[in-house]
Design an enzyme around this catalytic site. Sequence first.
Site, PDB file in Angstrom:
ATOM      1  N   TYR A 159      -6.334 -12.073  -0.282  1.00 29.52           N
ATOM      2  CA  TYR A 159      -6.500 -13.641   0.038  1.00 29.52           C
ATOM      3  C   TYR A 159      -5.092 -13.974  -0.156  1.00 29.52           C
ATOM      4  O   TYR A 159      -4.238 -13.799  -1.020  1.00 29.52           O
ATOM      5  CB  TYR A 159      -7.130 -13.808  -1.144  1.00 29.52           C
ATOM      6  CG  TYR A 159      -7.602 -15.441  -1.216  1.00 29.52           C
ATOM      7  CD1 TYR A 159      -8.229 -15.980  -0.276  1.00 29.52           C
ATOM      8  CD2 TYR A 159      -6.848 -16.336  -2.123  1.00 29.52           C
ATOM      9  CE1 TYR A 159      -8.549 -17.444  -0.276  1.00 29.52           C
ATOM     10  CE2 TYR A 159      -7.048 -17.580  -1.942  1.00 29.52           C
ATOM     11  CZ  TYR A 159      -7.902 -18.121  -1.364  1.00 29.52           C
ATOM     12  OH  TYR A 159      -8.148 -19.387  -1.091  1.00 29.52           O
ATOM     13  N   ASP A 254       2.944 -11.078  -0.783  1.00 32.58           N
ATOM     14  CA  ASP A 254       2.517 -12.216  -1.414  1.00 32.58           C
ATOM     15  C   ASP A 254       2.348 -12.119  -2.778  1.00 32.58           C
ATOM     16  O   ASP A 254       1.462 -11.284  -3.125  1.00 32.58           O
ATOM     17  CB  ASP A 254       1.033 -12.566  -0.611  1.00 32.58           C
ATOM     18  CG  ASP A 254       0.208 -13.730  -1.375  1.00 32.58           C
ATOM     19  OD1 ASP A 254       0.695 -14.114  -2.357  1.00 32.58           O
ATOM     20  OD2 ASP A 254      -0.659 -14.295  -0.742  1.00 32.58           O
ATOM     21  N   LYS A 282       1.946 -20.843  -8.324  1.00 36.86           N
ATOM     22  CA  LYS A 282       2.225 -21.663  -9.591  1.00 36.86           C
ATOM     23  C   LYS A 282       2.839 -21.308 -10.866  1.00 36.86           C
ATOM     24  O   LYS A 282       3.468 -21.982 -11.553  1.00 36.86           O
ATOM     25  CB  LYS A 282       0.574 -21.828 -10.139  1.00 36.86           C
ATOM     26  CG  LYS A 282      -0.392 -20.810 -10.129  1.00 36.86           C
ATOM     27  CD  LYS A 282      -1.603 -21.126  -9.512  1.00 36.86           C
ATOM     28  CE  LYS A 282      -2.337 -19.741  -9.061  1.00 36.86           C
ATOM     29  NZ  LYS A 282      -3.180 -20.008  -8.167  1.00 36.86           N
TER      30      LYS A 282
END
Length: 436
Positions: A159, A254, A282
């Site tokens: 994802y 990622d 984040k």
Amino acid sequence: MSKLDLATGLDGLTDFHDKTSEDLFNEAKKYMPGGVNSPVRAFNSVGLTPRFIERADGSKVYDAEGKEYIDYVGSWGPMLLGHNNPKVLEAVKKTAEFGLSFGACNHLEVVLAKLICDNIPHVEMIRMVNSGTEAVMSCIRAARGFTGRSKIVKFEGCYHGHSDALLVKAGSGAMTFGEPDSGGVTKGAVEDTLLAKYNNLESVKELFDKNKGEIACVILEPVAANMGLVLPEEGFLEGLRKICDEHDSLLIFDEVITGFRLAFGGAAEYFGVSPDLVTYGKIIGGGMPVGAYGGRRDVMSCVSPLGKVYQAGTLSGNPIAMAAGIAMLTQLLENQHIYEEIGQKCSYFVDEMRKITDFQVVGIGSLACVFHQNKPVRNYEDASKSDTESFKRAFKILIDRGIYMAPSQFESIFFSSAITEEDISRTLNVFREIFK
Ligand code: HOZ
């Protein structure tokens, strides 16, 4: 009951005091699709009402009814030091007094960029954005701009946020809701996205053979943490590095979840494989809405205004988010023993869980997952065979007993340094009850 609107000075503007999670969810559904701002948190796949979280501290979150939970979500990763880390909090409060947003250069963004580039060898330049989705979307654009090629390779079950080109056989919520290919994404938007199988180098080689000179990059989660938790097998990441080098394609990690979590230098440092580009989420904002992409200087030099790849944002480099990120990353850099300590807690949990159940229990660093199935999980296809009804039953008992885990089989369990031995022992006892 809720003191939140009192504390935030919103008293009188809302009538949400004394409301339960259920009241709030019913109200939310009138105004927001599914009552949420992000699908997984709607708890649909576990058939329950989501808990409205009112506050968090250390290893705990508290819902609207004031019930306490041991938190194994940690805002999906960034709360590696637990909630309300004093230094991050202090940085946010102090910086806020200087102004909330300027849409202009500020010195904190330079400090954070330098902190990352000085300490992560494969990041020579970096661009701050506002989320992991934005980071990946922009990073892919940079890879295409640099190579002048259109096609990208992604892996089933990985994802990378919700930008159009990457919502193909995606993990996380897309997998949870059985919509790995999203509605609203045009054929044109995904025709350059080629799909490979995780832990299967042959599937990647085939794509390169069929698309000679056309593949700009290969992107993956070096540890796949959005289809449950799937670890890269020995040689897989190295193999991808080699294939990319042979074809002058870029390798993108990622690291929205693994960055600064598996090690300060993320999975790249952990496995000793350097990507050309990397994306962060984040955690580099200490939990504030931040993302970033960075990597090789020659590639990043393509990004506007230095180069022709356009990407921009008023909130990018927001001073408060930068201050929070600096406070977070400085602590991680200066206290690297934390990685070993959290890792020990997590591996203790994994070892004990393996005594409790025959289901597949996976762990690495501060990440874990219990796949409700007996066969090893190497990829998306394997992960999809998990017994989601069994997961649902377990989840209900866990949440009833005050253990807050991701409400989906296809997410990971996040450990933080705030999780205590007592928290783990309470959690294991609930699992003993579930699997007795
Ligand atoms: N897509 C996130 C999990 N991998 C969930 C985000 C959220 O609901 O906050």
